[in-house]
Write a protein that holds these residues in place. Structure first.
Motif, short mmCIF file in Angstrom:
data_model
loop_
_atom_site.label_atom_id
_atom_site.label_comp_id
_atom_site.label_asym_id
_atom_site.label_seq_id
_atom_site.Cartn_x
_atom_site.Cartn_y
_atom_site.Cartn_z
N VAL A 10 11.48 29.94 4.10
CA VAL A 10 10.28 30.73 3.78
C VAL A 10 9.63 30.19 2.51
O VAL A 10 8.41 30.03 2.43
CB VAL A 10 10.64 32.21 3.63
CG1 VAL A 10 9.46 32.99 3.06
CG2 VAL A 10 11.06 32.80 4.97
N ALA A 11 10.45 29.91 1.50
CA ALA A 11 9.91 29.38 0.25
C ALA A 11 9.26 28.02 0.47
O ALA A 11 8.17 27.74 -0.08
CB ALA A 11 11.03 29.28 -0.79
N PHE A 12 9.91 27.18 1.26
CA PHE A 12 9.34 25.86 1.56
C PHE A 12 8.01 25.99 2.29
O PHE A 12 7.05 25.26 1.99
CB PHE A 12 10.33 25.04 2.39
CG PHE A 12 9.81 23.69 2.78
CD1 PHE A 12 9.81 22.64 1.88
CD2 PHE A 12 9.30 23.48 4.06
CE1 PHE A 12 9.32 21.40 2.25
CE2 PHE A 12 8.80 22.25 4.43
CZ PHE A 12 8.82 21.20 3.53
N ASN A 13 7.95 26.89 3.26
CA ASN A 13 6.70 27.09 4.01
C ASN A 13 5.58 27.58 3.09
O ASN A 13 4.42 27.15 3.22
CB ASN A 13 6.92 28.10 5.14
CG ASN A 13 7.78 27.54 6.25
OD1 ASN A 13 7.89 26.32 6.42
ND2 ASN A 13 8.43 28.40 7.02
N ARG A 14 5.91 28.47 2.18
CA ARG A 14 4.89 28.96 1.24
C ARG A 14 4.39 27.84 0.34
O ARG A 14 3.18 27.72 0.07
CB ARG A 14 5.46 30.10 0.41
CG ARG A 14 5.69 31.39 1.21
CD ARG A 14 6.30 32.46 0.34
NE ARG A 14 6.46 33.71 1.09
CZ ARG A 14 7.05 34.80 0.60
NH1 ARG A 14 7.53 34.79 -0.64
NH2 ARG A 14 7.15 35.87 1.34
N ILE A 15 5.30 27.00 -0.13
CA ILE A 15 4.90 25.87 -0.98
C ILE A 15 4.03 24.90 -0.19
O ILE A 15 3.02 24.39 -0.69
CB ILE A 15 6.15 25.16 -1.54
CG1 ILE A 15 6.90 26.10 -2.50
CG2 ILE A 15 5.76 23.87 -2.25
CD1 ILE A 15 8.22 25.54 -2.98
N ALA A 16 4.43 24.65 1.08
CA ALA A 16 3.65 23.74 1.91
C ALA A 16 2.25 24.28 2.17
O ALA A 16 1.26 23.54 2.09
CB ALA A 16 4.37 23.50 3.24
N ILE A 17 2.15 25.57 2.45
CA ILE A 17 0.84 26.19 2.68
C ILE A 17 -0.02 26.12 1.42
O ILE A 17 -1.21 25.80 1.47
CB ILE A 17 1.01 27.65 3.14
CG1 ILE A 17 1.65 27.69 4.53
CG2 ILE A 17 -0.33 28.38 3.15
CD1 ILE A 17 2.02 29.09 4.99
#
Length: 318
Positions: A10-17
């Motif tokens: 989830v954290a990675f996805n937020r950073i990517a977004i």
């Protein structure tokens, strides 16, 4: 453990977004700035700090499409009242529109824009067409010295246009191709052909040869098999190649600046020459740039589905 992995994802996805949004804003900021300046009053275009909120107007586009001169004296009130709304905008800026009788003299921008359209479309069609046939030959037949020939074709893109512009100018002057549409078309075809050949060869290699072999067994000639079997299968690659070739020819500046003067001059070298009252008229320049961006944006939008497939074609091999 699964919960920790899920939280990390989830954290990675937020950073990517967030990274994608920031990159999008960075790339769109110049386009927004051009578009907003095209609708700004002239005094707000160079204001410090920059003006973000303003009442848009179309005066820059009126100035872009008309020939104007600075007024030496105030306009007659009766003439001002009888003038159409767009001409009043010119009067308000301290200028007047040049006329021949009652006919308004148009600027050179429409002709330059049409020159860009003619040169870009014809050169793209020729480069993609010739590149498709050449790539098909390299892909389907054994060519002696194929690697060397392909490298030689690619080497034509290794020199920037400005390096070869002066020799080309001298040669063009000798054969009478300076300031001509056909001269620019030849240059752009030669410049885009290497890219077209290399990109189309990758697409051709991905089309199974068994399709053509089956067509040849059924009685088709090699050319019939090419046009009826290979060409439809390569349509996605052709569309993607056409987009990149069109963008290159549409935006090219160095050759257009050096090789043309009046008759065949395209929009890129013409737009920066728009001068106001002794200084560059940034709103008019932005208006011309904004209109210049539209054909490429529309062309890319229409071929967006083919473009996405085209740039990833051949990335995964079975």
């Amino acid at each position: 453990m699964a919960a920790v992995r899920t939280s990390s994802e989830v954290a990675f996805n937020r950073i990517a977004i967030a990274a994608v949004l920031i990159a999008t804003l960075i790339f769109l900021a110049p386009i927004y700035w051009i578009a907003s300046t095209a609708f700004k009053p002239k005094e707000l275009a160079v204001s410090v700090p920059p003006t973000v909120l303003f009442e848009p107007e179309v005066t820059p586009f009126v100035r872009l499409f008309t020939k104007r001169v600075q007024m030496q004296k105030a306009v007659d009130p009766q003439v001002y009242d009888a003038a159409p709304w767009w001409e009043k905008r010119i009067y308000d800026g301290g200028e007047r529109v040049l006329k021949v009788g009652k006919d308004v003299q148009l600027s050179q921008y429409p002709d330059r824009f049409m020159n860009s359209l003619i040169v870009a479309v014809i050169s793209t069609v020729l480069a993609v067409g010739m590149g498709t046939f050449t790539a098909y030959g390299f892909s389907r037949f054994k060519v002696k010295g194929e690697a060397d020939l392909l490298f030689f074709i690619l080497s034509t893109r290794m020199l920037p246009p400005v390096v070869v512009a002066i020799p080309m100018f001298l040669m063009y002057r000798m054969v009478g191709l300076n300031d001509s549409h056909i001269g620019l078309i030849i240059l752009y075809v030669a410049f885009n052909l290497s890219f077209s050949v290399w990109l189309m060869k990758g697409f051709m290699d991905e089309i199974p040869k068994e399709y053509e072999e089956a067509a040849l067994v059924d009685g088709y000639t090699r050319m019939q098999a090419f046009f009826k079997i290979v060409l439809p299968e390569a349509a996605t690659g052709i569309a993607a190649t056409a987009v990149f070739c069109f963008i290159t020819a549409w935006n090219e500046y160095a050759f257009a600046l050096i090789m043309t003067n009046r008759r065949a001059q395209t929009a890129p070298p013409f737009i920066p020459s728009q001068i106001g009252s002794g200084l560059p008229d940034w709103t008019t320049i932005a208006a011309g740039t904004f209109l210049f961006l539209l054909p490429v944006a529309i062309f890319t939008f229409l071929l967006r589905n083919h473009l996405l497939r085209g740039v990833t074609f051949g990335a995964i091999r079975k």
